[in-house]
Design a protein around this motif. Structure first.
Motif, PDB file in Angstrom:
ATOM      1  N   LEU A  28       0.831  -1.205   0.000  1.00 21.79           N
ATOM      2  CA  LEU A  28       0.000   0.000   0.000  1.00 21.79           C
ATOM      3  C   LEU A  28       0.863   1.252   0.000  1.00 21.79           C
ATOM      4  O   LEU A  28       0.587   2.215  -0.735  1.00 21.79           O
ATOM      5  N   LEU A  29       1.923   1.237   0.801  1.00 24.83           N
ATOM      6  CA  LEU A  29       2.814   2.394   0.863  1.00 24.83           C
ATOM      7  C   LEU A  29       3.493   2.633  -0.485  1.00 24.83           C
ATOM      8  O   LEU A  29       3.642   3.781  -0.918  1.00 24.83           O
ATOM      9  N   SER A  30       3.901   1.558  -1.157  1.00 25.60           N
ATOM     10  CA  SER A  30       4.547   1.725  -2.457  1.00 25.60           C
ATOM     11  C   SER A  30       3.574   2.298  -3.489  1.00 25.60           C
ATOM     12  O   SER A  30       3.964   3.105  -4.340  1.00 25.60           O
ATOM     13  N   LEU A  31       2.310   1.893  -3.409  1.00 24.44           N
ATOM     14  CA  LEU A  31       1.308   2.449  -4.323  1.00 24.44           C
ATOM     15  C   LEU A  31       1.063   3.926  -4.048  1.00 24.44           C
ATOM     16  O   LEU A  31       0.957   4.740  -4.976  1.00 24.44           O
ATOM     17  N   ILE A  32       0.982   4.286  -2.762  1.00 28.52           N
ATOM     18  CA  ILE A  32       0.722   5.678  -2.399  1.00 28.52           C
ATOM     19  C   ILE A  32       1.893   6.564  -2.806  1.00 28.52           C
ATOM     20  O   ILE A  32       1.710   7.607  -3.450  1.00 28.52           O
ATOM     21  N   TRP A  33       3.108   6.153  -2.426  1.00 28.46           N
ATOM     22  CA  TRP A  33       4.262   6.972  -2.795  1.00 28.46           C
ATOM     23  C   TRP A  33       4.537   6.900  -4.294  1.00 28.46           C
ATOM     24  O   TRP A  33       5.066   7.853  -4.873  1.00 28.46           O
ATOM     25  N   GLY A  34       4.181   5.796  -4.938  1.00 26.62           N
ATOM     26  CA  GLY A  34       4.292   5.737  -6.388  1.00 26.62           C
ATOM     27  C   GLY A  34       3.337   6.701  -7.067  1.00 26.62           C
ATOM     28  O   GLY A  34       3.664   7.318  -8.083  1.00 26.62           O
ATOM     29  N   ALA A  35       2.136   6.860  -6.485  1.00 29.44           N
ATOM     30  CA  ALA A  35       1.137   7.774  -7.050  1.00 29.44           C
ATOM     31  C   ALA A  35       1.534   9.232  -6.889  1.00 29.44           C
ATOM     32  O   ALA A  35       0.983  10.106  -7.568  1.00 29.44           O
ATOM     33  N   THR A  36       2.497   9.502  -5.990  1.00 24.42           N
ATOM     34  CA  THR A  36       2.956  10.873  -5.795  1.00 24.42           C
ATOM     35  C   THR A  36       3.421  11.493  -7.109  1.00 24.42           C
ATOM     36  O   THR A  36       3.122  12.660  -7.402  1.00 24.42           O
ATOM     37  N   PHE A  37       4.133  10.722  -7.911  1.00 21.50           N
ATOM     38  CA  PHE A  37       4.728  11.272  -9.133  1.00 21.50           C
ATOM     39  C   PHE A  37       3.681  11.582 -10.207  1.00 21.50           C
ATOM     40  O   PHE A  37       3.736  12.660 -10.810  1.00 21.50           O
ATOM     41  N   PRO A  38       2.705  10.706 -10.479  1.00 22.55           N
ATOM     42  CA  PRO A  38       1.639  11.097 -11.408  1.00 22.55           C
ATOM     43  C   PRO A  38       0.801  12.269 -10.898  1.00 22.55           C
ATOM     44  O   PRO A  38       0.432  13.151 -11.685  1.00 22.55           O
ATOM     45  N   PHE A  39       0.475  12.286  -9.589  1.00 21.42           N
ATOM     46  CA  PHE A  39      -0.266  13.423  -9.041  1.00 21.42           C
ATOM     47  C   PHE A  39       0.522  14.718  -9.250  1.00 21.42           C
ATOM     48  O   PHE A  39      -0.045  15.748  -9.635  1.00 21.42           O
ATOM     49  N   ALA A  40       1.816  14.670  -8.968  1.00 23.25           N
ATOM     50  CA  ALA A  40       2.653  15.858  -9.135  1.00 23.25           C
ATOM     51  C   ALA A  40       2.713  16.288 -10.592  1.00 23.25           C
ATOM     52  O   ALA A  40       2.724  17.493 -10.891  1.00 23.25           O
ATOM     53  N   LYS A  41       2.771  15.326 -11.507  1.00 16.99           N
ATOM     54  CA  LYS A  41       2.828  15.649 -12.935  1.00 16.99           C
ATOM     55  C   LYS A  41       1.578  16.414 -13.367  1.00 16.99           C
ATOM     56  O   LYS A  41       1.658  17.367 -14.142  1.00 16.99           O
ATOM     57  N   VAL A  42       0.427  16.005 -12.848  1.00 13.82           N
ATOM     58  CA  VAL A  42      -0.828  16.701 -13.169  1.00 13.82           C
ATOM     59  C   VAL A  42      -0.827  18.102 -12.557  1.00 13.82           C
ATOM     60  O   VAL A  42      -1.173  19.087 -13.211  1.00 13.82           O
ATOM     61  N   ALA A  43      -0.430  18.204 -11.290  1.00 17.68           N
ATOM     62  CA  ALA A  43      -0.494  19.483 -10.583  1.00 17.68           C
ATOM     63  C   ALA A  43       0.510  20.491 -11.121  1.00 17.68           C
ATOM     64  O   ALA A  43       0.199  21.681 -11.274  1.00 17.68           O
ATOM     65  N   VAL A  44       1.739  20.033 -11.409  1.00 22.40           N
ATOM     66  CA  VAL A  44       2.786  20.967 -11.799  1.00 22.40           C
ATOM     67  C   VAL A  44       2.566  21.522 -13.204  1.00 22.40           C
ATOM     68  O   VAL A  44       3.228  22.489 -13.606  1.00 22.40           O
ATOM     69  N   ALA A  45       1.641  20.952 -13.940  1.00 25.14           N
ATOM     70  CA  ALA A  45       1.295  21.512 -15.251  1.00 25.14           C
ATOM     71  C   ALA A  45       0.586  22.859 -15.105  1.00 25.14           C
ATOM     72  O   ALA A  45       0.553  23.654 -16.047  1.00 25.14           O
ATOM     73  N   GLU A  46       0.026  23.127 -13.902  1.00 22.98           N
ATOM     74  CA  GLU A  46      -0.717  24.366 -13.690  1.00 22.98           C
ATOM     75  C   GLU A  46      -0.236  25.173 -12.488  1.00 22.98           C
ATOM     76  O   GLU A  46      -0.591  26.342 -12.355  1.00 22.98           O
ATOM     77  N   ILE A  47       0.547  24.563 -11.614  1.00 22.19           N
ATOM     78  CA  ILE A  47       0.975  25.222 -10.375  1.00 22.19           C
ATOM     79  C   ILE A  47       2.497  25.288 -10.354  1.00 22.19           C
ATOM     80  O   ILE A  47       3.163  24.283 -10.623  1.00 22.19           O
ATOM     81  N   PRO A  48       3.089  26.431 -10.012  1.00 19.96           N
ATOM     82  CA  PRO A  48       4.555  26.537  -9.940  1.00 19.96           C
ATOM     83  C   PRO A  48       5.136  25.524  -8.958  1.00 19.96           C
ATOM     84  O   PRO A  48       4.521  25.230  -7.927  1.00 19.96           O
ATOM     85  N   PRO A  49       6.308  24.979  -9.255  1.00 15.89           N
ATOM     86  CA  PRO A  49       6.873  23.885  -8.447  1.00 15.89           C
ATOM     87  C   PRO A  49       7.029  24.203  -6.965  1.00 15.89           C
ATOM     88  O   PRO A  49       6.652  23.395  -6.109  1.00 15.89           O
ATOM     89  N   MET A  50       7.604  25.361  -6.625  1.00 16.73           N
ATOM     90  CA  MET A  50       7.803  25.690  -5.216  1.00 16.73           C
ATOM     91  C   MET A  50       6.480  25.958  -4.516  1.00 16.73           C
ATOM     92  O   MET A  50       6.322  25.651  -3.330  1.00 16.73           O
ATOM     93  N   THR A  51       5.540  26.517  -5.238  1.00 13.39           N
ATOM     94  CA  THR A  51       4.209  26.725  -4.672  1.00 13.39           C
ATOM     95  C   THR A  51       3.542  25.386  -4.399  1.00 13.39           C
ATOM     96  O   THR A  51       2.908  25.191  -3.350  1.00 13.39           O
ATOM     97  N   LEU A  52       3.699  24.460  -5.325  1.00 14.17           N
ATOM     98  CA  LEU A  52       3.146  23.123  -5.139  1.00 14.17           C
ATOM     99  C   LEU A  52       3.814  22.423  -3.955  1.00 14.17           C
ATOM    100  O   LEU A  52       3.143  21.762  -3.154  1.00 14.17           O
ATOM    101  N   ALA A  53       5.148  22.559  -3.854  1.00 14.98           N
ATOM    102  CA  ALA A  53       5.861  21.952  -2.727  1.00 14.98           C
ATOM    103  C   ALA A  53       5.357  22.512  -1.399  1.00 14.98           C
ATOM    104  O   ALA A  53       5.159  21.768  -0.430  1.00 14.98           O
ATOM    105  N   PHE A  54       5.130  23.832  -1.343  1.00 15.38           N
ATOM    106  CA  PHE A  54       4.610  24.438  -0.111  1.00 15.38           C
ATOM    107  C   PHE A  54       3.222  23.910   0.213  1.00 15.38           C
ATOM    108  O   PHE A  54       2.921  23.570   1.372  1.00 15.38           O
ATOM    109  N   LEU A  55       2.355  23.844  -0.773  1.00 12.16           N
ATOM    110  CA  LEU A  55       0.999  23.358  -0.534  1.00 12.16           C
ATOM    111  C   LEU A  55       1.026  21.920  -0.006  1.00 12.16           C
ATOM    112  O   LEU A  55       0.282  21.569   0.913  1.00 12.16           O
ATOM    113  N   ARG A  56       1.902  21.106  -0.563  1.00 11.91           N
ATOM    114  CA  ARG A  56       1.990  19.711  -0.121  1.00 11.91           C
ATOM    115  C   ARG A  56       2.391  19.619   1.342  1.00 11.91           C
ATOM    116  O   ARG A  56       1.729  18.924   2.135  1.00 11.91           O
TER     117      ARG A  56
END
Length: 313
Positions: free
Chosen positions: A11-39
């Motif tokens: 379960l942990l590998s799936l959750i942390w694995g999903a981090t990268f696709p979620f980030a790919k979707v978010a960073v297309a519209e949100i600046p990287p450092m802003t996204l890092a802060f929100l996380r």
């Protein structure tokens, strides 16, 4: 490792694995450092609430607050920002593979810089194999030989992900100062510290992004859902699972998640983002995972254990 712990690991590998696709979707519209802060801000809020509910006091001594800031810088602020910035130009699956170099850098930092570990032969072999995998991953971007025919991700973006892995390695070496501190407190502390560090940078980048600034109102629902998932599920909830796995199965068994994250991230990215790994990326991932297995050492010890079990029977 009981069956329950194996399920927690998966379960942990799936959750942390999903981090990268979620980030790919978010960073297309949100600046990287802003996204890092929100996380980290969302995750810090969740874990601080858990501390209050469970009655755990948050330490406010100057020494602990300084340690939380430094750990938050090394383990959250720097790597999250670098990975998200890298993901503006490379696929989620490739970012997850490069991030899997963390154990290699950790062994090098712990042994060569801080003398915390002994650099044994199997670890040297694992490091060499792992870096061979990294070289294969990056070869197309360097226009190296026949691999130049493959489409290579930008070198700078891959380097940012490797920089994140190096930052995680320094965080692992520094983490020894938290010996004796409850893991929930150390997690909440570093996430709170990284939130404070990232806040001014996130505001600056939001106003300066691409010369026009970032507008939260113009950000789509998919990006906001990804932000919520990154903060709550992929960070706060994942920490809770990881700490439970640590307490029940130990750090060595919990570290197996490193081998599984690139596989789960690549699978999720293929299913939901239509990402396809190139042949050099597949070969590089295979070499890197082999290097991690050799570095871990248990794979090499498996034949001896099996032989011992056969003789005992």
């Amino acid at each position: 490792m009981t069956w329950k712990n194996w399920l927690l690991l998966a379960l942990l590998s799936l959750i942390w694995g999903a981090t990268f696709p979620f980030a790919k979707v978010a960073v297309a519209e949100i600046p990287p450092m802003t996204l890092a802060f929100l996380r980290v801000a969302i995750a810090a809020g969740v874990l601080q609430a858990v501390l209050r509910v469970t009655g755990q006091a948050f330490p406010l001594s100057r020494g602990m607050l300084g340690a939380f800031l430094l750990m938050g810088l090394l383990n959250n602020a720097i790597p999250f920002s670098l990975i998200f910035w890298g993901q503006t130009a490379i696929p989620a699956s490739l970012a997850s593979i490069l991030n899997a170099t963390t154990p290699i850098f950790t062994v090098l930092v712990a042994s060569l810089l801080f003398s915390q570990e002994v650099l044994r032969a199997h670890r040297v072999a694992g490091i060499v194999i792992g870096f061979a995998g990294v070289a294969l991953l990056m070869a197309p971007a360097l226009d190296f030989g026949p691999l130049a025919a493959f489409s290579g991700a930008p070198l700078w973006a891959q380097a940012l992900c490797l920089g994140a892995a190096l930052s995680y390695a320094f965080a692992a070496a520094f983490a020894r100062v938290f010996k004796g501190v409850p893991v929930m407190i150390s997690a909440a502390g570093q996430l709170t510290g990284s939130s404070l560090l990232l806040l001014p940078l996130a505001i600056w980048q939001a106003f300066a992004w691409q010369g026009e600034g970032w507008s939260p109102a113009a950000t789509g629902p998919a990006a906001w859902i990804s932000v919520a998932a990154l903060g709550t599920v992929c960070t706060a909830f994942a920490y809770l699972i990881y700490f439970r796995l640590l307490s029940e199965a130990g750090a060595t068994n919990a570290s197996l998640v490193t081998l599984l994250i690139p596989l789960s991230a690549s699978l999720i990215a293929a299913l939901f983002l239509d990402e396809v790994l190139t042949l050099p990326q597949l070969g590089g991932m295979a070499l890197l995972l082999l290097g991690l297995a050799v570095l871990d050492g248990r794979v090499l010890a498996l034949p001896g254990r099996l032989l011992k079990a056969v003789r005992a029977s």
